[in-house]
Design an enzyme around this catalytic site. Structure first.
Site, PDB file in Angstrom:
ATOM      1  N   SER A 140       0.812  -1.232  -0.107  1.00  0.00           N
ATOM      2  CA  SER A 140       0.022  -0.026   0.011  1.00  0.00           C
ATOM      3  C   SER A 140       0.931   1.323  -0.150  1.00  0.00           C
ATOM      4  CB  SER A 140      -1.192  -0.179   1.351  1.00  0.00           C
ATOM      5  OG  SER A 140      -0.419  -0.046   2.471  1.00  0.00           O
ATOM      6  N   ASP A 184       6.906   3.013   6.785  1.00  0.00           N
ATOM      7  CA  ASP A 184       6.721   2.401   5.232  1.00  0.00           C
ATOM      8  C   ASP A 184       6.735   3.683   4.240  1.00  0.00           C
ATOM      9  OD1 ASP A 184       6.106   0.118   6.933  1.00  0.00           O
ATOM     10  OD2 ASP A 184       4.140   0.266   6.620  1.00  0.00           O
TER      11      ASP A 184
HETATM   12  C1  GLA Z   1       2.918  -1.607   9.635  1.00  0.00           C
HETATM   13  C2  GLA Z   1       2.803   0.034   9.766  1.00  0.00           C
HETATM   14  C3  GLA Z   1       4.225   0.681  10.105  1.00  0.00           C
HETATM   15  C4  GLA Z   1       4.785   0.049  11.319  1.00  0.00           C
HETATM   16  C5  GLA Z   1       4.674  -1.574  11.145  1.00  0.00           C
HETATM   17  C6  GLA Z   1       5.053  -2.236  12.474  1.00  0.00           C
HETATM   18  O1  GLA Z   1       4.122  -1.617   8.619  1.00  0.00           O
HETATM   19  O2  GLA Z   1       2.478   0.636   8.559  1.00  0.00           O
HETATM   20  O3  GLA Z   1       4.030   2.141  10.273  1.00  0.00           O
HETATM   21  O4  GLA Z   1       4.085   0.571  12.800  1.00  0.00           O
HETATM   22  O5  GLA Z   1       3.488  -1.794  10.967  1.00  0.00           O
HETATM   23  O6  GLA Z   1       6.367  -1.857  13.007  1.00  0.00           O
END
Ligand code: GLA
Length: 402
Positions: A140, A184
């Site tokens: 995403s 991310d």
């Molecule tokens: C998902 C969220 C991130 C982070 C991870 C866990 O990927 O989008 O922001 O919190 O989980 O580390």
């Protein structure tokens, strides 16, 4: 190269669907997180690595103010009026709930760009991808940053990875309803070729971390997807916030779990729910690991790096409780193999993938042994692949995609 092939496919798809050539092609990578899990929304440190799997987009301007997108993965054409989206900038927050599957992320990004004051032109976009969806590899965020980069290009908006990462995060919060951290989006936007990215999620400062020459990162996909992961994720985040509230009653300078240590946590042990306390204990210990892993890499010490990954996994399994039997099996199997120095779940958890740190000469043997073992122990197949560190969302010339 796989990326060039994808870019070419995106350009061909564009011509086929829209009957003209695109003006630009962009690629945004997925990511694995090497360490620092569930620390980003606690203002802590993370060490993700953008990988050589991508969402590629071809884009061309339109004369009206419509955003029209064809996704090859979903075999769907969707469109939205940018003027209608613009009106939502003044709508009440409850009305900003355009949860429209894959297209919701794109509309959300356009909305966040409009809300930030950018004037967007209409555009046609075609999308192709080799990133598995819902596997915890940030498909995403890759979608969000691919569209952001494409729209920035057609609307002449200068590209700044950090600013666009924050807009993409806003889209995720307000359109997808996931209160994610910044890891991310920032790793997908700002990573450098051949490096992992150490991020301080409070200051948003980043440092490029090269991997030791002999280190390989292997992804094993459990094949399991969990639909309600976002509500479990939001629950974990709420638990951290409750502990911060308790800490603040005694220590007003604590703003996030990043500011706490084990001694402080012990002080509020009787003021908070025992489960919340375990969640916070994970975050506090995990927050030390990204810097430690960066040091282990700098010393070329794969054994120490691997141990840190094992401790991280055990903590996610036992304290934060975001692992699953399939992820645990994959980690156990990887750790049983000579040449694999560490393994852990990667991303939010609950389902999806693990990563293993493997010495270059052992990769093929480790992959096949884990594949066989997973089938025996879980009666399931794992998809395994080696991933290499990739640069963040980038624009490529259409001339290179004949
Ligand atoms: C998902 C969220 C991130 C982070 C991870 C866990 O990927 O989008 O922001 O919190 O989980 O580390």
């Amino acid at each position: 190269m796989a990326r060039d092939r994808l870019l070419q496919q995106a350009a061909q798809l564009f011509e086929h669907r829209f009957g003209r050539a695109p003006v630009s092609v962009v690629a945004a990578p997925g990511r694995v997180n090497l360490i620092g899990e569930h620390t980003d929304y606690n203002d802590g440190f993370v060490l993700p690595m953008a990988i050589d799997r991508y969402v590629a987009a071809a884009v061309g301007p339109r004369s009206d103010r419509v955003l029209r997108v064809f996704s090859s993965e979903f075999q769907q054409m969707r469109e939205i009026s940018l003027e209608a989206l613009e009106r939502r900038t003044t709508a009440s927050p409850e009305r900003r709930s355009g949860r429209g599957g894959w297209f919701g992320y794109l509309a959300g990004v356009a909305w966040a760009m409009l809300t930030a004051g950018h004037r967007l032109r209409g555009a046609d976009v075609s999308l192709v991808s080799d990133l598995p969806v819902g596997a915890g590899l940030s498909s995403s965020a890759a979608l969000e940053l691919a569209i952001a980069r494409a729209l920035a290009e057609t609307s002449d908006i200068p590209w700044d990875p950090r600013t666009f990462a924050l807009m993409a995060q806003r889209a995720e919060h307000e359109f997808a309803g996931v209160a994610c951290g910044i890891m991310d989006q920032l790793s997908v936007a700002a990573s450098r070729e051949d490096c992992a990215l150490l991020i301080d999620c409070r200051s948003l400062e980043t440092r490029d971390i090269p991997l030791p020459p002999d280190a390989r990162i292997v992804v094993f996909d459990s094949g399991v997807r969990r639909e309600l992961a976002s509500s479990a994720y939001n629950d974990r985040r709420a638990a951290c916030e409750r502990v911060v509230a308790a800490l603040r009653r005694r220590y007003s300078w604590v703003h996030a779990l990043r500011d706490a240590d084990d001694a402080l946590l012990a002080d509020v042990a009787h003021d908070v729910d025992p489960l919340d306390l375990r969640r916070a204990a994970h975050v506090i210990a995990e927050n030390r690991r990204p810097l430690e892993l960066a040091n282990a890499f700098a010393c070329n010490d794969l054994q120490r790096a691997g141990r840190l990954m094992m401790h991280s996994h055990a903590s996610l399994r036992d304290l934060y409780e975001v692992s699953s039997p399939q992820l645990d099996t994959l980690v156990d199997l990887a750790l049983e193999q000579p040449g694999c120095t560490g393994a852990r779940l990667t991303g939010a958890g609950f389902a999806g993938c693990i990563i293993a740190l493997v010495e270059a000469g052992s990769v093929e043997r480790v992959m096949s042994s884990v594949e066989i073992g997973y089938e025996e122990r879980q009666r399931r197949q794992t998809t395994a692949f080696v991933c290499r560190p990739s640069g963040g969302a980038s624009l490529f010339s259409t001339a290179s995609t004949p």
